[in-house]
Scaffold this motif. Structure first.
Motif, PDB file in Angstrom:
ATOM      1  N   GLU A 101       0.838  -1.204   0.000  1.00  0.00           N
ATOM      2  CA  GLU A 101       0.000   0.000   0.000  1.00  0.00           C
ATOM      3  C   GLU A 101       0.875   1.257   0.000  1.00  0.00           C
ATOM      4  N   LEU A 102       1.951   1.203   0.790  1.00  0.00           N
ATOM      5  CA  LEU A 102       2.822   2.373   0.895  1.00  0.00           C
ATOM      6  C   LEU A 102       3.436   2.711  -0.457  1.00  0.00           C
ATOM      7  N   VAL A 103       3.875   1.648  -1.180  1.00  0.00           N
ATOM      8  CA  VAL A 103       4.497   1.892  -2.481  1.00  0.00           C
ATOM      9  C   VAL A 103       3.502   2.599  -3.395  1.00  0.00           C
ATOM     10  N   LYS A 104       2.247   2.114  -3.361  1.00  0.00           N
ATOM     11  CA  LYS A 104       1.218   2.744  -4.204  1.00  0.00           C
ATOM     12  C   LYS A 104       0.963   4.184  -3.778  1.00  0.00           C
ATOM     13  N   TYR A 105       0.999   4.395  -2.478  1.00  0.00           N
ATOM     14  CA  TYR A 105       0.665   5.715  -1.943  1.00  0.00           C
ATOM     15  C   TYR A 105       1.764   6.742  -2.233  1.00  0.00           C
ATOM     16  N   LEU A 106       3.024   6.261  -2.146  1.00  0.00           N
ATOM     17  CA  LEU A 106       4.131   7.232  -2.197  1.00  0.00           C
ATOM     18  C   LEU A 106       4.382   7.815  -3.581  1.00  0.00           C
ATOM     19  N   ARG A 107       4.081   7.034  -4.638  1.00  0.00           N
ATOM     20  CA  ARG A 107       4.399   7.534  -5.995  1.00  0.00           C
ATOM     21  C   ARG A 107       3.724   8.863  -6.278  1.00  0.00           C
ATOM     22  N   PRO A 108       2.382   8.939  -6.163  1.00  0.00           N
ATOM     23  CA  PRO A 108       1.756  10.253  -6.409  1.00  0.00           C
ATOM     24  C   PRO A 108       2.195  11.319  -5.414  1.00  0.00           C
ATOM     25  N   ARG A 109       2.492  10.895  -4.184  1.00  0.00           N
ATOM     26  CA  ARG A 109       2.929  11.882  -3.190  1.00  0.00           C
ATOM     27  C   ARG A 109       4.244  12.517  -3.605  1.00  0.00           C
ATOM     28  N   MET A 110       5.152  11.679  -4.141  1.00  0.00           N
ATOM     29  CA  MET A 110       6.444  12.225  -4.556  1.00  0.00           C
ATOM     30  C   MET A 110       6.261  13.208  -5.698  1.00  0.00           C
ATOM     31  N   LYS A 111       5.297  12.865  -6.588  1.00  0.00           N
ATOM     32  CA  LYS A 111       5.022  13.784  -7.690  1.00  0.00           C
ATOM     33  C   LYS A 111       4.568  15.132  -7.126  1.00  0.00           C
ATOM     34  N   MET A 112       3.726  15.036  -6.095  1.00  0.00           N
ATOM     35  CA  MET A 112       3.200  16.264  -5.506  1.00  0.00           C
ATOM     36  C   MET A 112       4.331  17.081  -4.859  1.00  0.00           C
ATOM     37  N   ILE A 113       5.196  16.365  -4.124  1.00  0.00           N
ATOM     38  CA  ILE A 113       6.286  17.089  -3.459  1.00  0.00           C
ATOM     39  C   ILE A 113       7.219  17.716  -4.492  1.00  0.00           C
ATOM     40  N   ASN A 114       7.431  17.002  -5.599  1.00  0.00           N
ATOM     41  CA  ASN A 114       8.261  17.581  -6.656  1.00  0.00           C
ATOM     42  C   ASN A 114       7.635  18.850  -7.208  1.00  0.00           C
ATOM     43  N   ASN A 115       6.321  18.805  -7.430  1.00  0.00           N
ATOM     44  CA  ASN A 115       5.655  20.007  -7.942  1.00  0.00           C
ATOM     45  C   ASN A 115       5.679  21.136  -6.935  1.00  0.00           C
ATOM     46  N   LEU A 116       5.544  20.733  -5.671  1.00  0.00           N
ATOM     47  CA  LEU A 116       5.454  21.719  -4.602  1.00  0.00           C
ATOM     48  C   LEU A 116       6.798  22.399  -4.366  1.00  0.00           C
TER      49      LEU A 116
END
Ligand code: SF4
Lengths: 169, 372
Positions: free
Chosen positions: B175-190
């Motif tokens: 679940e964490l692997v699935k969760y982290l991918r979009p989160r990293m995208k968000m942090i990169n954008n942020l």
């Protein structure tokens, strides 16, 4: 309104609602415990748990605790980690620079008593209470954020019960 | 008009300073706003790891390795345990190797998240710090499921592990692997592609590859200068050669190769690679007993061993000398942060005071690891 909820049985409110009467002690203690500004200052591993506690998951802001970088702005200092003799002199100085009233929370075994370094750590101060007075000790290596929160709540209780006559700044 | 009298100014930064990442003290020699020299003063967190290692038995040293670099305790344990196992000459079961790799990669994610969050904080962006710590909390939860501790685990033992993993751990990791991918995208954008952040970090503190190699710099700090060197590939230990992942290097996508931004972005990209390794490992964990190879008494014959591993901060090595007794005769740790910080003077000369903060943050140092 904050003060009316927090000081309920010791506040008298007049009919018109604009005037309240309470004791000086209660008012001062209430304002002190609801905005304890904390020194932005970490020593070792415990500091990471302290940061985790102030981040969103545990959220220290809801206790009115926000980190400030300068000792002149702060009310409490969390000693979070191993205090070496070299650092101890600096901590003493930072403590002296803080305006009164000031409170100390000793976080983790290292700050309490030397922790894992008590036996062979020739350069570790065996307890921060040897140089500055401590209000609350939180045990653990590192203490969980919940434990730290409990310690801070204990400190708030302590502030709530202090009186001007007895408190020596 | 009379000549203006000028003189150098000495400014002390730390040991209590919000952006020295602990109790580092820097003595800056300034010419106005321009930094002429940076002198790090160490030792405020010296905890005599080597002295403790002499006084403890081999397994008892493991908790002290945790406390050296407290942001990546698992990697420290792994390196030390590998060195002891090399000394003992024991083979550990395949299952243990897989779990160790998963733990080390999870720890790398947690460590990089802290690095990214605090770096954002150094540059004045508070929000990424909060997001990163939220995600790190999810990783710590996984560690808690297997060994009960959040930060300092004593999980990797000589010859095995303290606890076996549970099915719950496996589902939660997926679940964490699935969760982290979009989160990293968000942090990169942020943060990473934020214009203000790029202005603060690009073309600041350029570390040329030759200087980096000469100074023994390693890890993301070295890779930020474009050097493709990662011990997981260059000198594979444990079972890293079984997995398919890329070495991330700074490419000068923004700024120039070797500047603060490139050092920073390597960490953001490495999280993705760690997720890839975890994905490959989590589905192929073989069956077995994680404690079958744990020796009753760790008593190696006289000799020495050195093992180096790629910790999130860089090359972490343990050199152990044994005299045939229960305690190590000597344990020396080669810590990445210590070598990385040594170039700070060279690369901050000529920058503004505020840039020194960004340069320091881009090394992602941990004081426990520097002072030991
Ligand atoms: S009490 Fe434990 S976790 Fe805290 S600073 Fe000391 S060694 Fe680190």
């Amino acid at each position: 309104m904050g003060i009316l909820n927090k000081l309920d049985n010791s506040v008298e409110q007049f009919e018109s609602g604009n005037i309240i009467i309470t004791s000086m002690d209660k008012l001062l203690n209430w304002s002190r415990l609801s905005s304890m500004w904390q020194m932005f200052f970490g020593l070792a591993c415990c500091a990471i748990e302290m940061m985790a506690t102030s981040a969103s998951h545990y959220d220290l802001d809801r206790f009115g605790i926000i980190p400030r970088p300068s000792p002149r702005h702060v009310d409490i200092i969390l000693i979070s980690g191993t205090v070496t003799l070299k650092m101890a002199t600096r901590i003493k100085r930072l403590y002296d620079e803080m305006p009164a009233p000031k409170y100390i929370l000793s976080m983790g075994s290292c700050a309490n008593c030397g922790g894992p370094y008590w036996e062979h750590g020739y350069h570790v101060l065996k307890g921060i209470d040897r140089i500055i007075p401590v209000d609350v000790y939180v045990p653990g290596c590192p203490p969980r954020p919940e434990a730290l929160l409990e310690g801070l709540i204990k400190l708030q209780e302590r502030i709530r019960n202090q009186s001007l006559a007895k408190h020596i700044a | 008009m009379a000549e203006l009298r000028t003189e150098e100014m000495i400014l002390n930064m730390g040991p209590q300073h919000p952006s020295t990442h602990g109790v580092l003290r820097l003595v800056l020699t300034l010419n106005g706003e321009i930094v002429e020299e940076v002198k790090p003063v160490l030792g405020y967190l010296h905890r005599c790891f080597e002295k403790h290692a002499e006084a403890m038995t081999y397994p008892q040293v493991i908790p002290y390795t945790d406390r050296m670099d407290y942001l990546n305790a698992m990697s420290n344990e792994l390196a030390y345990v590998l060195a002891v196992e090399k000394l003992l000459g024991i083979e550990v079961p395949e299952r243990v190797e897989y779990i160790r790799v998963i733990m080390a990669e999870l720890q790398r994610i947690a460590s990089h998240l802290v690095a990214i969050g605090t770096y954002g904080n150094d540059s004045g962006a508070m929000t990424p710090f909060l997001y990163c710590f939220m995600d790190r909390e999810k990783v710590l939860e996984l560690f808690e499921i297997v060994c009960g501790a959040r930060m300092l685990y004593n999980y990797i033992w000589v010859g095995g592990l303290s606890h076996d993993i549970t099915p719950e751990f496996i589902t939660k990791t997926k679940e964490l692997v699935k969760y982290l991918r979009p989160r990293m995208k968000m942090i990169n954008n942020l943060l990473s592609y934020n214009k203000i952040f790029i202005e603060r970090t690009a073309k600041i503190g350029i570390l040329p590859p030759e200087v980096a190699i000469n100074a023994g710099v390693s890890g993301p700090t070295l890779r930020g200068s474009g050097v493709k060197y990662d011990l997981r590939k260059s000198d594979p230990y444990s079972i890293y050669n079984k997995f398919d992942f890329d070495i991330c290097v700074g490419t000068g996508e923004r700024g120039v190769v070797g500047d603060c931004w490139n050092r920073y972005i390597v960490r953001a990209y490495e999280i993705e690679q760690s997720l890839r390794i975890i994905e490959q490992a989590i589905d192929s964990i073989p069956e077995g007993d994680v404690q079958s190879a744990v020796p009753k008494r760790v008593k190696p014959v006289a000799g020495e061993s050195y093992v180096r591993t790629e910790s999130p901060k860089g090359e972490l090595g343990y050199y152990i000398i044994s005299d045939g007794s229960l305690n190590p005769y000597r344990v020396k740790a080669r810590s990445p942060s210590f070598c990385n910080i040594s170039v700070i003077n060279q690369i901050s000369r000529g920058h503004m005071i505020a840039d020194v903060v960004m340069i320091l943050g881009s090394f992602d140092i941990v004081l426990g690891c520097i002072d030991r």
